[in-house]
Structure formats: structure tokens, C-alpha cells
Design an enzyme around this catalytic site. Structure first.
Site, PDB file in Angstrom:
ATOM      1  N   ASP A   7       0.810  -1.217   0.000  1.00 44.40           N
ATOM      2  CA  ASP A   7       0.000   0.000   0.000  1.00 44.40           C
ATOM      3  C   ASP A   7       0.846   1.272   0.000  1.00 44.40           C
ATOM      4  O   ASP A   7       0.471   2.295   0.570  1.00 44.40           O
ATOM      5  CB  ASP A   7      -0.970   0.015   1.202  1.00 44.40           C
ATOM      6  CG  ASP A   7      -1.801  -1.257   1.240  1.00 44.40           C
ATOM      7  OD1 ASP A   7      -2.208  -1.723   0.165  1.00 44.40           O
ATOM      8  OD2 ASP A   7      -2.035  -1.780   2.345  1.00 44.40           O
TER       9      ASP A   7
ATOM     10  N   GLY B 178      -4.569  -4.437  -3.589  1.00 46.27           N
ATOM     11  CA  GLY B 178      -5.556  -3.390  -3.821  1.00 46.27           C
ATOM     12  C   GLY B 178      -4.785  -2.152  -4.226  1.00 46.27           C
ATOM     13  O   GLY B 178      -4.071  -1.575  -3.421  1.00 46.27           O
ATOM     14  N   HIS B 179      -4.848  -1.819  -5.504  1.00 47.69           N
ATOM     15  CA  HIS B 179      -4.106  -0.666  -6.009  1.00 47.69           C
ATOM     16  C   HIS B 179      -5.102   0.415  -6.400  1.00 47.69           C
ATOM     17  O   HIS B 179      -5.948   0.208  -7.259  1.00 47.69           O
ATOM     18  CB  HIS B 179      -3.239  -1.068  -7.214  1.00 47.69           C
ATOM     19  CG  HIS B 179      -2.165  -2.058  -6.872  1.00 47.69           C
ATOM     20  ND1 HIS B 179      -1.175  -2.416  -7.736  1.00 47.69           N
ATOM     21  CD2 HIS B 179      -1.910  -2.740  -5.723  1.00 47.69           C
ATOM     22  CE1 HIS B 179      -0.373  -3.291  -7.150  1.00 47.69           C
ATOM     23  NE2 HIS B 179      -0.808  -3.498  -5.938  1.00 47.69           N
TER      24      HIS B 179
ATOM     25  N   GLN C 185       1.813  -6.552  -3.288  1.00 50.46           N
ATOM     26  CA  GLN C 185       2.435  -6.649  -1.959  1.00 50.46           C
ATOM     27  C   GLN C 185       3.779  -5.905  -1.928  1.00 50.46           C
ATOM     28  O   GLN C 185       3.927  -4.949  -2.654  1.00 50.46           O
ATOM     29  CB  GLN C 185       2.596  -8.120  -1.529  1.00 50.46           C
ATOM     30  CG  GLN C 185       1.276  -8.845  -1.328  1.00 50.46           C
ATOM     31  CD  GLN C 185       0.587  -9.199  -2.626  1.00 50.46           C
ATOM     32  OE1 GLN C 185       1.163  -9.865  -3.472  1.00 50.46           O
ATOM     33  NE2 GLN C 185      -0.654  -8.792  -2.792  1.00 50.46           N
TER      34      GLN C 185
HETATM   35  P1  GDP Z   1      -0.683   0.147  -3.608  1.00 50.47           P
HETATM   36  O1  GDP Z   1      -1.317  -1.101  -3.099  1.00 50.47           O
HETATM   37  O2  GDP Z   1       0.800   0.180  -3.374  1.00 50.47           O
HETATM   38  O3  GDP Z   1      -1.018   0.453  -5.048  1.00 50.47           O
HETATM   39  O4  GDP Z   1      -1.281   1.331  -2.729  1.00 50.47           O
HETATM   40  P2  GDP Z   1      -2.837   1.549  -2.312  1.00 50.47           P
HETATM   41  O5  GDP Z   1      -3.580   2.016  -3.495  1.00 50.47           O
HETATM   42  O6  GDP Z   1      -3.345   0.365  -1.582  1.00 50.47           O
HETATM   43  O7  GDP Z   1      -2.683   2.690  -1.219  1.00 50.47           O
HETATM   44  C1  GDP Z   1      -2.108   3.917  -1.511  1.00 50.47           C
HETATM   45  C2  GDP Z   1      -3.153   5.020  -1.269  1.00 50.47           C
HETATM   46  O8  GDP Z   1      -2.497   6.259  -1.231  1.00 50.47           O
HETATM   47  C3  GDP Z   1      -4.179   5.146  -2.382  1.00 50.47           C
HETATM   48  O9  GDP Z   1      -5.403   5.515  -1.809  1.00 50.47           O
HETATM   49  C4  GDP Z   1      -3.644   6.251  -3.270  1.00 50.47           C
HETATM   50  O10 GDP Z   1      -4.657   6.961  -3.972  1.00 50.47           O
HETATM   51  C5  GDP Z   1      -2.991   7.141  -2.247  1.00 50.47           C
HETATM   52  N1  GDP Z   1      -1.812   7.872  -2.704  1.00 50.47           N
HETATM   53  C6  GDP Z   1      -0.819   7.478  -3.565  1.00 50.47           C
HETATM   54  N2  GDP Z   1       0.154   8.416  -3.623  1.00 50.47           N
HETATM   55  C7  GDP Z   1      -0.224   9.415  -2.795  1.00 50.47           C
HETATM   56  C8  GDP Z   1       0.378  10.660  -2.394  1.00 50.47           C
HETATM   57  O11 GDP Z   1       1.478  11.034  -2.818  1.00 50.47           O
HETATM   58  N3  GDP Z   1      -0.325  11.432  -1.498  1.00 50.47           N
HETATM   59  C9  GDP Z   1      -1.535  11.046  -0.976  1.00 50.47           C
HETATM   60  N4  GDP Z   1      -2.140  11.844  -0.106  1.00 50.47           N
HETATM   61  N5  GDP Z   1      -2.121   9.887  -1.340  1.00 50.47           N
HETATM   62  C10 GDP Z   1      -1.470   9.080  -2.215  1.00 50.47           C
HETATM   63  P1  IMO Z   2      -0.887  -4.332  -2.186  1.00 46.04           P
HETATM   64  O1  IMO Z   2      -0.491  -4.905  -3.510  1.00 46.04           O
HETATM   65  C1  IMO Z   2      -0.872  -4.806   2.154  1.00 46.04           C
HETATM   66  C2  IMO Z   2      -0.974  -8.913   3.697  1.00 46.04           C
HETATM   67  C3  IMO Z   2      -2.202  -9.374   4.452  1.00 46.04           C
HETATM   68  C4  IMO Z   2      -1.560 -10.357   5.425  1.00 46.04           C
HETATM   69  C5  IMO Z   2      -0.481 -11.010   4.582  1.00 46.04           C
HETATM   70  C6  IMO Z   2      -0.877 -12.356   3.982  1.00 46.04           C
HETATM   71  O2  IMO Z   2      -2.167  -3.575  -2.199  1.00 46.04           O
HETATM   72  O3  IMO Z   2       0.240  -3.605  -1.542  1.00 46.04           O
HETATM   73  P2  IMO Z   2      -2.469 -13.031   1.959  1.00 46.04           P
HETATM   74  O4  IMO Z   2      -3.943 -12.827   1.756  1.00 46.04           O
HETATM   75  O5  IMO Z   2      -1.631 -12.442   0.894  1.00 46.04           O
HETATM   76  O6  IMO Z   2      -2.116 -14.478   2.231  1.00 46.04           O
HETATM   77  O7  IMO Z   2      -2.143 -12.244   3.325  1.00 46.04           O
HETATM   78  O8  IMO Z   2      -0.181 -10.089   3.550  1.00 46.04           O
HETATM   79  N1  IMO Z   2      -1.229  -8.376   2.339  1.00 46.04           N
HETATM   80  C7  IMO Z   2      -1.144  -7.080   2.025  1.00 46.04           C
HETATM   81  N2  IMO Z   2      -0.927  -5.996   2.792  1.00 46.04           N
HETATM   82  N3  IMO Z   2      -1.017  -4.655   0.820  1.00 46.04           N
HETATM   83  C8  IMO Z   2      -1.214  -5.748   0.036  1.00 46.04           C
HETATM   84  O9  IMO Z   2      -1.226  -5.663  -1.312  1.00 46.04           O
HETATM   85  C9  IMO Z   2      -1.337  -7.020   0.627  1.00 46.04           C
HETATM   86  N4  IMO Z   2      -1.554  -8.270   0.156  1.00 46.04           N
HETATM   87  C10 IMO Z   2      -1.467  -9.090   1.216  1.00 46.04           C
HETATM   88  O10 IMO Z   2      -2.825  -8.304   5.115  1.00 46.04           O
HETATM   89  O11 IMO Z   2      -0.919  -9.661   6.473  1.00 46.04           O
HETATM   90 MG    MG Z   3      -2.804  -1.708  -1.775  1.00 44.67          MG
END
Ligand code: GDP
Ligand code: IMO
Ligand code: MG
Length: 433
Positions: free
Chosen positions: A13, A40-41, A227
Site C-alpha cells: 500500500d 488493492g491498487h 504486496q
Molecule cells: P498500492 O497497493 O501500493 O497500489 O497502494 P494503495 O492504493 O493500496 O494505497 C495507496 C493510497 O495512497 C491510495 O489511496 C492512493 O490513492 C494514495 N496515494 C498514492 N500516492 C499518494 C500521495 O502522494 N499522497 C496522498 N495523499 N495519497 C497518495
Molecule cells: P498491495 O499490492 C498490504 C498482507 C495481508 C496479510 C499477509 C498475507 O495492495 O500492496 P495473503 O492474503 O496475501 O495471504 O495475506 O499479507 N497483504 C497485504 N498488505 N497490501 C497488500 O497488497 C497485501 N496483500 C497481502 O494483510 O498480512
Molecule cells: Mg494496496
């Protein structure tokens, strides 16, 4: 341009989706190489003056760029119901998804593995991993145990039946005798999987060959991790990890692109730290500062909605991530979230029972006991979300970035100052000098 790998530097994340999306039309192929719909991106796009938010779980982020071919590589585990649900959802919002390619060697998340993920977690009780419950672990376990089901098996009904029967002969014993759950019927699994065959067929390809040809033609291929480094099954905080290789090495095995073709590795590092699920997290905050980061950064899981655990940035983790990924460039995201703090602690080392550790302790037990050694940097109060050059940032924000750069050991090429596509400061091109 050769292949570029993009990974998460911490516990996920970090904003990998946004970083991938940023490279947009400069990239010809975006390949997801590990994980599945545990990811979850989130991508925020400005359309007709309005902000539109997309949450992608299984599909590579490149699917939102019309000129890009999205690829699900052999290292991914695919839940077919989720795949088509996600595709339908995007089509309904006007996104053309027709270019998607799926590796014939990717593994399928069978329905019994979703059940097993959940019941195993319940069985573990306080020792649980805190998985996303999507069947990821049991499906990779089947892959390694050589009783998994691959995408290509769906096109040979006889083979598929043999594999499902063999898997269920074993899984049903576990479900019924250990977990006291009802046995799963061969026909219900066959019906579910075969129901997707016609729709899936045109997407399936020898994606390793497709990517090799693309690279030979001078196309740009981006390999996008799900991840992150500390969730990697080999290099993460085992057993509190996911079940795939989320580090740069996984990009090769998970896509069929050889290491000799990769010459750039971009790691995404959040300006603070978060973690979802169980496991050690030295800089975790349990006070109002943690709540500040969660609220200001909107740190709630994209996949499960769980509140993310929050803490200060950890440069021991950042440095480790540079080491195991061979990071050439960092993107620091969410710097804007730190605005308004008087001082910002940066973890530079750990204290483990009185002994200083500048690198990740080799023993997991030591990592569990690690107390962060902090350096306090001065904060800033100015709104930085409108800054578009490094020079426009307040001096203390610049100093924060430069100190991180020094500690993590690779250059910071871009800085996120908001969730939107344009809310970014570029210092060096992510595609090459
Ligand atoms: P990922 O799993 O690595 O793709 O990241 P996620 O989407 O799960 O979580 C990142 C969150 O931060 C998302 O809600 C993005 O829209 C938000 N985000 C990404 N870059 C920035 C930033 O520079 N500033 C802020 N405030 N939010 C950001
Ligand atoms: P993105 O791509 C954050 C974590 C779960 C748990 C562990 C194992 O959005 O960064 P799993 O279901 O993969 O067997 O769970 O990994 N986890 C993540 N945490 N971002 C993710 O994906 C994750 N995908 C799995 O919360 O601790
Ligand atoms: Mg994510």
C-alpha cells in the site's frame, strides 16, 4: 527501453498503482507478476474536471492506459470470478479491457482454496497471519506441492477433472476431518471453472514469448509487483508474509523475463509506514500520532477495509529493500500526509536488548524485539500538494527527502504530494536518464 521492475519497499500500500499509472503511455506492457486479488491498487484519475477513483485487485494498473497492454503473468494466482467481475466493472465505466493477456501457466484459485484460507486462519486463532482470505496461501501451496490447477488446464476437460479429483481427494479429508466443514463436490468445482472457459480463451497466451518479442522490438515493459518487500515469502517477516515473491527477483520468475533484461528497479516508499494484518512492525504507533497518520493518509485497506497499522518511516527497512531489490530509483509517496507536524521521527537503526542494529536483524525474534532509534527532523506547515518541483517544497520537506535518500541508499526520483495523477514532483525520469 528494457524491462523496468516496480516493487513496494515496505509492507504494501505504498502507492504502487499510482506510480505505475504515472508512467502511463510511456509504457507498452504492464505485467503483474505475483500475488492475486489480495492486492488493492488505487488510482485516482481526473476526468472531465472530476476525480474518479479506481480500485484494482487482480488486474495490472496499466489497464487504465488505453495504449498499454496489461498482462497477468505466470507468477499470479487468478480467481476467475474476480477477474471477470473486475473486467465487467471497468467496461461499465468505459475502460477498454480487450487487450488483456493472461499467462497459460498462471495458477487458478480454486473455490476450495478460498474456504481453506479462511478456516485455517480461524483455526490458528491468536497465531493467525491476518490474511486477506482470498485463497492466496493455499493456492501457492498447491503450486509448490505440484497439485495446483493452471489456466491451461481449463482447456483440457479430462486433465482438469483428473486434477480436481486428485486435489479434492486430499482437501476434502482436511476440510471434513480437521475443520469439520462440508466436503466440496468435484462437479461443483468443474462447473464453476468450466463456466469461464469461453470468455477466458481469447485472453490466454504464451506471455513470456509475447514479452520477449516486445523487448526485442524496443518496447517498454513494466513489471508491477503486488504486496511488498517485507511481505515477500523469502525476504519478508516470515511467517507474517504473503505466499509469493514480491521482490524484484520475483518479477523474472513470475513473468518469464530473464534478469539480464532488467536494468531498472523502482521501489515505492511511503513517507511513513503502514502494515495490514499481523506481524512485527518496529515503528508502529499506538497513540494520537498513529491516528493522525491513519486519518490524514486515509489508511484503510483497499481490499478488506481494515484500518492499517501506522508508524514512522523506517530507513532500516528502506535500506534492506534497496539491498534485496537492487533498487535504482525510489518514489517517495504521501509526503503531503506529514504536513503540519512539528517534528518527524525517522527510524535510522534498531536497539535490540541494548545492541544497536544498523541492518535488518537476521533473527526474526530480534526484529520482534527491535526498538527504533529515531532521528528527529523538523516538520513543515505549508500545503505542499500544489508543489510540482523539488525547489517549491519547503526547506524542511526537502531536507526530509534528502535525509531519507541518504539513509536508504538510492536516489529519490519522484515524490508524491497527493493521490491525483498530477500530484507528483519529478526529479529524474522513471523510464531512464
Ligand atoms: P498500492 O497497493 O501500493 O497500489 O497502494 P494503495 O492504493 O493500496 O494505497 C495507496 C493510497 O495512497 C491510495 O489511496 C492512493 O490513492 C494514495 N496515494 C498514492 N500516492 C499518494 C500521495 O502522494 N499522497 C496522498 N495523499 N495519497 C497518495
Ligand atoms: P498491495 O499490492 C498490504 C498482507 C495481508 C496479510 C499477509 C498475507 O495492495 O500492496 P495473503 O492474503 O496475501 O495471504 O495475506 O499479507 N497483504 C497485504 N498488505 N497490501 C497488500 O497488497 C497485501 N496483500 C497481502 O494483510 O498480512
Ligand atoms: Mg494496496
Amino acid at each position: 527501453m528494457p524491462a523496468i521492475v516496480l516493487v513496494g519497499a515496505q509492507w504494501g500500500d505504498e502507492g504502487k498503482g499510482k506510480a505505475t499509472d504515472l508512467m502511463g503511455s510511456d509504457v507498452d506492457y504492464v505485467v503483474k507478476f505475483n500475488g492475486g486479488n489480495n492486492a488493492g491498487h488505487t488510482i485516482v484519475i481526473e476526468k472531465d474536471g472530476k476525480r474518479e477513483k479506481y480500485a484494482l485487485h487482480l488486474l495490472p494498473s496499466g489497464i487504465l492506459t488505453p495504449t498499454c497492454t496489461p498482462v497477468i503473468g505466470n507468477g499470479v494466482v487468478v480467481d476467475l470470478a474476480v477477474l471477470f467481475e473486475e473486467l465487467d466493472g471497468l467496461e461499465a465505466r468505459g475502460v477498454d479491457t480487450s487487450r488483456l493477456l493472461v499467462s497459460a501457466n498462471a495458477h487458478i484459485i480454486a473455490p476450495y482454496n478460498r474456504v481453506l484460507d479462511k478456516v485455517t486462519e480461524r483455526f490458528l486463532g491468536s497465531r493467525k497471519i491476518g490474511t486477506t482470505g482470498r485463497g492466496i496461501g493455499p493456492t501457492y501451496a498447491d503450486k509448490m506441492a505440484r497439485n495446483g490447477i493452471r489456466v491451461q488446464d481449463l482447456f483440457d476437460e479430462k486433465i482438469l477433472r483428473q486434477k480436481v479429483e486428485a486435489a479434492l481427494a486430499f482437501k476434502n479429508q482436511i476440510l471434513a476431518k480437521i475443520y469439520n466443514r462440508r466436503a466440496v463436490g468435484v462437479e461443483e468445482v468443474m462447473d464453476e471453472l468450466l463456466g469461464y472457459v469461453d470468455r477466458l480463451r481469447p485472453m490466454v497466451a504464451d506471455t513470456s514469448l509475447v514479452l520477449e518479442k516486445a523487448l526485442n522490438e524496443g518496447k517498454t515493459v513494466l513489471l508491477e509487483a503486488g504486496q511488498a518487500t517485507l511481505l515477500d515469502v523469502d525476504h519478508g517477516t516470515y511467517p507474517f508474509v504473503t505466499s509469493s515473491n514480491a521482490t524484484a527477483g520475483g518479477a523474472c520468475t513470475g513473468s518469464g523475463i530473464p534478469p539480464t533484461r532488467v536494468d531498472r528497479v523502482i521501489a515505492i516508499l511511503k513517507a511513513y509506514s503502514t502494515r495490514v494484518g499481523e506481524g512485527p512492525f518496529p515503528t508502529e504507533l499506538f497513540d494520537d500520532k498513529g491516528e493522525f497518520l491513519r486519518k490524514t493518509g486515509a489508511e484503510y485497506g483497499t481490499t478488506t477495509g481494515r484500518p492499517r497499522r501506522c508508524g514512522w518511516v523506517d530507513t532500516v527497512v528502506g535500506r534492506y529493500s534497496t539491498r534485496v531489490n537492487g533498487t535504482t530509483d525510489f518514489v517517495i509517496t504521501k509526503l503531503d500526509v506529514l504536513t503540519g507536524l512539528d517534528t518527524i521521527p525517522v527510524c535510522v537503526a534498531y536497539d535490540v536488548d541494548g545492541v544497536r542494529h544498523d541492518e535488518m536483524p537476521v533473527n526474526q525474534t530480534d526484529f520482534h524485539h527491535a526498538k527504533p532509534v529515531y532521528e528527529e527532523l523538523p516538520g513543515w506547515r505549508e500545503d505542499i500538494s500544489t508543489c510540482r518541483t523539488f525547489e517549491e517544497l519547503p526547506a524542511n520537506a526537502r531536507a526530509y527527502v534528502l535525509r531519507l535518500e541518504e539513509l536508504i541508499g538510492a536516489r529519490v526520483s519522484a515524490i508524491g504530494v497527493g493521490p491525483g495523477r498530477d500530484e507528483i514532483i519529478s526529479r529524474h525520469s522513471l523510464l531512464g536518464d
